[in-house]
Design an enzyme around this catalytic site. Structure first.
Site, PDB file in Angstrom:
ATOM      1  N   SER A 100      15.019  21.487 -16.076  1.00 20.45           N
ATOM      2  CA  SER A 100      13.856  22.329 -16.315  1.00 20.45           C
ATOM      3  C   SER A 100      14.322  23.613 -16.967  1.00 20.45           C
ATOM      4  CB  SER A 100      13.175  22.625 -14.988  1.00 20.45           C
ATOM      5  OG  SER A 100      12.423  23.810 -15.079  1.00 20.45           O
TER       6      SER A 100
ATOM      7  N   GLU B   3       9.304   8.541 -17.081  1.00 20.81           N
ATOM      8  CA  GLU B   3       7.906   8.968 -17.262  1.00 20.81           C
ATOM      9  C   GLU B   3       7.409   8.588 -18.650  1.00 20.81           C
ATOM     10  OE1 GLU B   3       7.549  12.941 -14.521  1.00 20.81           O
ATOM     11  OE2 GLU B   3       8.999  12.951 -16.120  1.00 20.81           O
TER      12      GLU B   3
ATOM     13  N   LYS C  64      16.093  21.347 -10.880  1.00 21.35           N
ATOM     14  CA  LYS C  64      15.430  20.110 -11.290  1.00 21.35           C
ATOM     15  C   LYS C  64      16.331  19.115 -12.000  1.00 21.35           C
ATOM     16  CE  LYS C  64      10.987  20.336 -11.205  1.00 21.35           C
ATOM     17  NZ  LYS C  64      10.334  19.129 -10.939  1.00 21.35           N
TER      18      LYS C  64
ATOM     19  N   HIS D 177       0.833  -1.217   0.000  1.00 23.04           N
ATOM     20  CA  HIS D 177       0.000   0.000   0.000  1.00 23.04           C
ATOM     21  C   HIS D 177       0.861   1.258   0.000  1.00 23.04           C
ATOM     22  CE1 HIS D 177      -3.358  -2.666   1.257  1.00 23.04           C
ATOM     23  NE2 HIS D 177      -2.407  -3.248   1.957  1.00 23.04           N
TER      24      HIS D 177
END
Ligand code: ARG
Length: 458
Positions: A277, A290, A283, A156
């Site tokens: 970024s 992704e 970043k 979980h």
């Protein structure tokens, strides 16, 4: 372009129809298979006495020349050719004249296209299984390199119990092993030679189909001509196998995205596989992962697309079947691209060992051990669970970790708690207790790594 069916028609095909029906823009990638199949078919016609030795030789030479021209990009791909099969035949007729028209004797594009697809898929599955083995090798090497390091195991997405980091990596190895098995199972059903089925009823000329299968490297021939020209199960099965594999790759990507976040901080992604970024200087984004996660959707979409195309089709060939190619090629390219980038990404992966080990035993990941300790001392598990739960609640209230409790504090919950409980709160002790086959004990994980190394030739 003059159509092969021109004899029956008074009017010429509209340009808009040529453009609408053409598959050439995407089936051109089957040109090698189409020529290979045509050469084999030419040999079968020679053997059957339908083409003389001399005629056959001319056609074979013509086909080789066309292959050279296609290889060098010298052929103009006008959509009025319609598809790769008519392109190759048209070019042949330009080369060897009317003789070229004999090659299609007894053959139909319906058996030709499915032959080309099967040949293409056989080669593709071979390449992709090899890439999948590379991915597994990368995982197993990391499992070996990091052997002995602890990691937090989650259920979980909450810390559950400590595991060996290698055990966790080897879980993905299991998934990719099944994927590879699925591809090899599917390969058996791709490995069926359909040529000789003709349009749907079977070739009326004395074509030796076993000879064709042998020439083209197939293990068996198809057994029903109607099925052979309308069957795309093999493509659907392949799309299903790679969809499942993409689901695994996507889950792995998701784990790595989480684990490499500042909040988790368990692994370090190689910089070459991250992007920055344009506005936020700090970043280091996991865009590759992704995209792996994102592209899984596309591959699953290709499966759904072909399944939907097939589900309403009457026997035998229908032009809808032309819609098999774009999802098949697209999904296959996507899958291959993902495997190509995931192998070096995994090879470059780093870990934050201290944090892994600290997270592995913190956050009450040892609470089950506390309950098991009480079971060991004679309590029924449910009672032990209740007491361990009370201790966890007490710790939460005091802002303490289990190992920070004094013996007196512990004994307040049960007289059965002794000094040796500290040993049980050691995560390595917890791992050693899980020597069940498939468990996370060091011996078991070592065995799993050894087995995988042997399978993968490491
Ligand atoms: N381009 C067609 C396809 O991809 C080849 C078969 C065409 N057959 C036909 N009867 N129109 O399916």
């Amino acid at each position: 372009m003059e159509k092969p069916w021109g004899g029956r028609f008074r009017e010429r095909t509209e340009r808009v129809v040529e453009e609408f029906t053409a598959s050439l823009p995407f089936d051109i990638r089957l040109w090698k298979e189409d020529i290979e199949g045509s050469k084999a078919y030419c040999r079968a016609l020679m053997r059957a006495g339908i083409l003389s030795e001399e005629e056959g030789q001319k056609i074979l030479e013509g086909l080789d020349e066309i292959a050279g021209e296609l290889e060098r990009g010298e052929v103009e791909l006008d959509p009025s050719w319609e598809d790769v099969h008519m392109l190759v035949e048209g070019l042949l007729r330009r080369k060897v004249g009317e003789l070229g028209g004999k090659l299609h004797t007894g053959r139909s594009r319906n058996d030709q296209v499915v032959l080309d697809l099967r040949l293409w898929l056989l080669r593709t599955i071979g390449e992709q299984r090899e890439l999948l083995a590379e991915l597994r090798r990368a995982l197993v090497r990391k499992a070996e390199q990091w052997f002995g390091i602890l990691a937090p195991g989650y259920t979980h997405l909450r810390r559950a119990q400590p595991v060996l980091l290698s055990h966790y990596l080897m879980a993905y190895n299991e998934m990719f092993k099944r994927d590879s098995e699925r591809l090899s199972e599917c390969r058996k059903r791709v490995d069926i030679m359909p040529l000789g089925s003709s349009a749907l009823s079977g070739n009326p000329y004395p074509i030796d189909r076993e000879f064709l299968a042998e020439l083209l490297g197939f293990s068996r021939i198809s057994e029903n001509s109607i099925d052979a020209v309308s069957d795309r199960d093999f493509a659907l099965e392949y799309l299903s196998a790679i969809s499942i594999c993409m689901i695994h790759l996507s889950r792995m990507a998701e784990d790595l995205i989480l684990w490499s976040s500042d909040e988790f901080g368990l692994v370090e992604l190689p910089e070459g596989f991250c992007t920055g970024s344009s506005i936020m200087p700090q970043k280091k984004n996991p865009d590759v992962l992704e995209l792996v996660r994102g592209k899984a959707g596309r591959v699953i979409g290709a499966f759904v697309s072909l399944a939907t195309t097939l589900k309403g089709l009457p026997l035998a060939y229908n032009r809808d079947l032309q819609e098999d190619k774009e999802p098949l090629f697209g999904a296959s390219d996507t899958f291959q691209g993902v495997l190509r980038v995931m192998v070096p990404l995994l090879e470059g992966l780093g870990i934050r060992k201290e944090r892994l080990e600290q997270m592995a035993s913190g956050g009450f990941a040892m609470a089950t051990e506390l309950a098991d300790y009480l079971v060991h001392k004679g309590l029924p598990f449910r009672e032990a669970h209740r007491i361990a739960g009370q201790i966890v609640r007490h710790c939460e209230e005091k802002g303490k970790d289990l190992r920070e409790l004094s013996l007196e504090e512990l004994r307040g919950f049960s007289e059965l708690l002794d000094g040796d409980v500290l040993l049980w709160l050691d995560p390595h002790h917890a791992l050693r207790r899980r020597g069940v086959p498939g468990g996370t004990s060091p011996e078991r994980v070592k065995e799993a790594i050894e087995r995988a190394k042997e399978e993968l030739g490491l």
